[in-house]
Motif scaffolding. Structure first.
Motif, PDB file in Angstrom:
ATOM      1  N   ARG A 259     -29.906  71.373  54.778  1.00  0.00           N
ATOM      2  CA  ARG A 259     -31.558  71.693  55.184  1.00  0.00           C
ATOM      3  C   ARG A 259     -31.694  72.881  54.919  1.00  0.00           C
ATOM      4  O   ARG A 259     -31.282  74.281  54.164  1.00  0.00           O
ATOM      5  CB  ARG A 259     -31.551  71.679  56.235  1.00  0.00           C
ATOM      6  CG  ARG A 259     -31.122  70.707  57.315  1.00  0.00           C
ATOM      7  CD  ARG A 259     -32.264  69.860  57.507  1.00  0.00           C
ATOM      8  NE  ARG A 259     -33.930  70.427  57.688  1.00  0.00           N
ATOM      9  CZ  ARG A 259     -34.515  69.652  57.806  1.00  0.00           C
ATOM     10  NH1 ARG A 259     -34.703  68.757  56.604  1.00  0.00           N
ATOM     11  NH2 ARG A 259     -35.361  69.890  57.500  1.00  0.00           N
ATOM     12  N   GLU A 270     -31.668  65.166  59.674  1.00  0.00           N
ATOM     13  CA  GLU A 270     -33.447  64.430  58.950  1.00  0.00           C
ATOM     14  C   GLU A 270     -33.189  63.226  58.954  1.00  0.00           C
ATOM     15  O   GLU A 270     -32.669  62.375  59.114  1.00  0.00           O
ATOM     16  CB  GLU A 270     -32.780  64.809  57.398  1.00  0.00           C
ATOM     17  CG  GLU A 270     -34.973  64.968  56.834  1.00  0.00           C
ATOM     18  CD  GLU A 270     -34.074  65.740  55.427  1.00  0.00           C
ATOM     19  OE1 GLU A 270     -35.418  65.371  54.468  1.00  0.00           O
ATOM     20  OE2 GLU A 270     -33.088  65.973  54.206  1.00  0.00           O
ATOM     21  N   GLY A 284     -37.064  66.740  59.997  1.00  0.00           N
ATOM     22  CA  GLY A 284     -35.794  67.076  60.492  1.00  0.00           C
ATOM     23  C   GLY A 284     -35.674  68.658  60.875  1.00  0.00           C
ATOM     24  O   GLY A 284     -36.996  69.115  60.939  1.00  0.00           O
ATOM     25  N   GLY A 285     -34.905  68.909  61.540  1.00  0.00           N
ATOM     26  CA  GLY A 285     -34.234  70.088  61.883  1.00  0.00           C
ATOM     27  C   GLY A 285     -32.937  71.093  62.653  1.00  0.00           C
ATOM     28  O   GLY A 285     -31.914  70.297  61.493  1.00  0.00           O
ATOM     29  N   PHE A 305     -37.064  70.502  65.315  1.00  0.00           N
ATOM     30  CA  PHE A 305     -37.454  70.052  63.739  1.00  0.00           C
ATOM     31  C   PHE A 305     -38.968  70.320  63.770  1.00  0.00           C
ATOM     32  O   PHE A 305     -39.431  70.863  64.731  1.00  0.00           O
ATOM     33  CB  PHE A 305     -37.213  68.632  64.302  1.00  0.00           C
ATOM     34  CG  PHE A 305     -37.927  68.025  65.206  1.00  0.00           C
ATOM     35  CD1 PHE A 305     -39.701  67.803  65.096  1.00  0.00           C
ATOM     36  CD2 PHE A 305     -38.000  67.756  66.661  1.00  0.00           C
ATOM     37  CE1 PHE A 305     -40.277  67.424  66.054  1.00  0.00           C
ATOM     38  CE2 PHE A 305     -38.970  66.632  67.461  1.00  0.00           C
ATOM     39  CZ  PHE A 305     -40.432  67.362  67.281  1.00  0.00           C
TER      40      PHE A 305
END
Length: 424
Positions: A259, A270, A284-285, A305
């Protein structure tokens, strides 16, 4: 001759205008609604914060901090930055207002504009719109799974289907230092350019996120974090996958995922939609175990996220779908004469008070022009009132889908319209 404005929106900053703005609002509100169902409370963040917050929280080696931030000095010479992401600001607010001293986890949701100085592309703007959630204070694989499920449910509720969840683990403090050394040993043997080598010294994981084909080719055989997880990190990741399996969620383990922010640890994920081309991410997160302590708070964990509203709108468009389930109004009033307008204006207010979305034809339009406006409005019914009907105590209720019209008592219009809308 058409007058042209001498002003335009800044490059890479979109306007959201009717009727297409309805799609944007439906997507944003739909994603927020899903978070509310899971107990996430609203937080409103400042548009700008101290630059040091993002430099320390996001990471100075990231493209976000090194290349993409909108930074300015105020009149006192202090440095501030338009927020490029939400997590650092949420964490600052939680620490500042002692939310971490109460019941945990602290579950928060936010929506609004964020700012990145990058080359504008379709659906990728300098002022981008995001919906985000953060769950802070508890390190529990079940919470990781909940956060992921909130995003997935949001997409499903909007009608999206042709996307996939990619997930990995970036390890924890018990294995990341050893992996960092292993990865650097690999990278420093490659013929990297000076900037990339400097990045490898600061945060070697960021090199694996390099989009240049030549760098990707050189790092194809690089050691991967997921193969060097500690027992505790692996157990955490396996439990997250187990909870996702229990909820019937499909996913793809992507061990090369990196990320774009430095604070991620352990679970990282994601959502990808191939209908968007090369820029395929829609949200995403991940978990950020050390961020709170890094910003001066307690050593508590968190996970969250960010979902791109603009990207999600484009994903729906790619699937030929819409999140808008109904037009902007239900009823369109057509006054034919001054006396009729005097009665329709207060009637419209009564309809709105009853929860019926109502608009009127303004400007003294004739029958043809007013009905054309009614058709364009997307309303299900039109209320047609002339001066003669006022004296008779009647008003015309026209079904705009089939053209049928009937007279109803003027003093019963609110109840009759509500019944007609409920009956369709």
């Amino acid at each position: 001759m058409t007058k042209t404005s001498s002003f335009s929106a800044p490059r890479g900053v979109p306007d959201y205008l009717p009727p297409t703005s309805a799609e944007f609002v439906a997507v944003r509100d739909g994603l927020v609604r899903t978070a509310r169902l899971a107990g996430y409370g609203h937080i409103e963040l400042p548009i700008f914060e101290e630059t040091a917050l993002f430099a320390r929280g996001v990471g100075e080696s990231t493209d976000v901090v090194s290349k993409e931030m909108w930074t300015f000095a105020d009149r006192n010479g202090e440095s501030f930055t338009l927020r490029p992401e939400g997590t650092a600001g949420v964490m600052r607010a939680v620490i500042e207002h002692n939310l971490d001293r109460g019941q945990l986890p602290v579950k928060l949701c936010y929506a609004g504009p964020f700012f990145r100085y990058e080359r504008p592309q379709k659906g990728r703007y300098r002022q981008l719109q995001q919906v985000g959630v953060e769950a802070i204070g508890i390190d529990d694989p079940a919470l990781d799974a909940e956060v992921i499920a909130v995003a997935d449910t949001g997409f499903r509720t909007l009608g999206l289907s042709d996307y996939r969840l990619e997930i990995t683990s970036l390890g924890d403090d018990s294995c990341r230092p050893q992996y960092r050394e292993l990865l650097q040993d690999f990278l420093f043997k490659l013929p990297l350019d000076e900037e990339t080598r400097r990045r490898a010294e600061i945060n070697p994981l960021r090199v694996l996120d390099d989009k240049r084909a030549e760098v990707q080719e050189m790092t194809a055989d690089a050691p991967l974090m997921i193969d060097h997880l500690s027992e505790s990190a692996k157990a955490h990741f396996d439990q997250v996958l187990g909870f996702l399996d229990g909820m019937g969620m499909s996913y793809v383990v992507n061990p090369r995922m990196v990320r774009g922010l430095d604070y991620y640890t352990k679970t990282t994920f994601e959502f990808v939609h191939d209908g968007l081309g090369a820029q395929s991410g829609i949200g995403g997160g991940g978990r950020y175990d050390g961020l709170m302590a890094q910003l001066g708070g307690q050593p508590l964990s968190g996970i969250g996220f960010g979902i791109g509203v603009d990207r999600t709108v484009l994903a729906l468009e790619a699937e030929g779908k819409t999140a808008v389930d109904r037009p902007r109004i239900d009823v369109f009033g057509v006054p034919l004469g001054d006396l009729a307008k005097q009665h329709l204006v207060p009637l419209a207010a009564q309809l709105r008070a009853a929860g019926i979305r109502t608009d009127l034809a303004y400007g003294g339009r004739g029958m043809k022009g007013a009905m054309k406006a009614a058709d364009k409005s997307g309303a299900r019914f039109a209320l047609v009132l002339g001066d003669r009907e006022v004296t008779e105590g009647q008003i015309g209720l026209k079904n705009l889908s089939n053209g049928e019209q009937r007279s109803i008592p003027l003093d019963e219009a609110v109840a009759q319209v509500a019944a007609a809308l409920a009956g369709e």
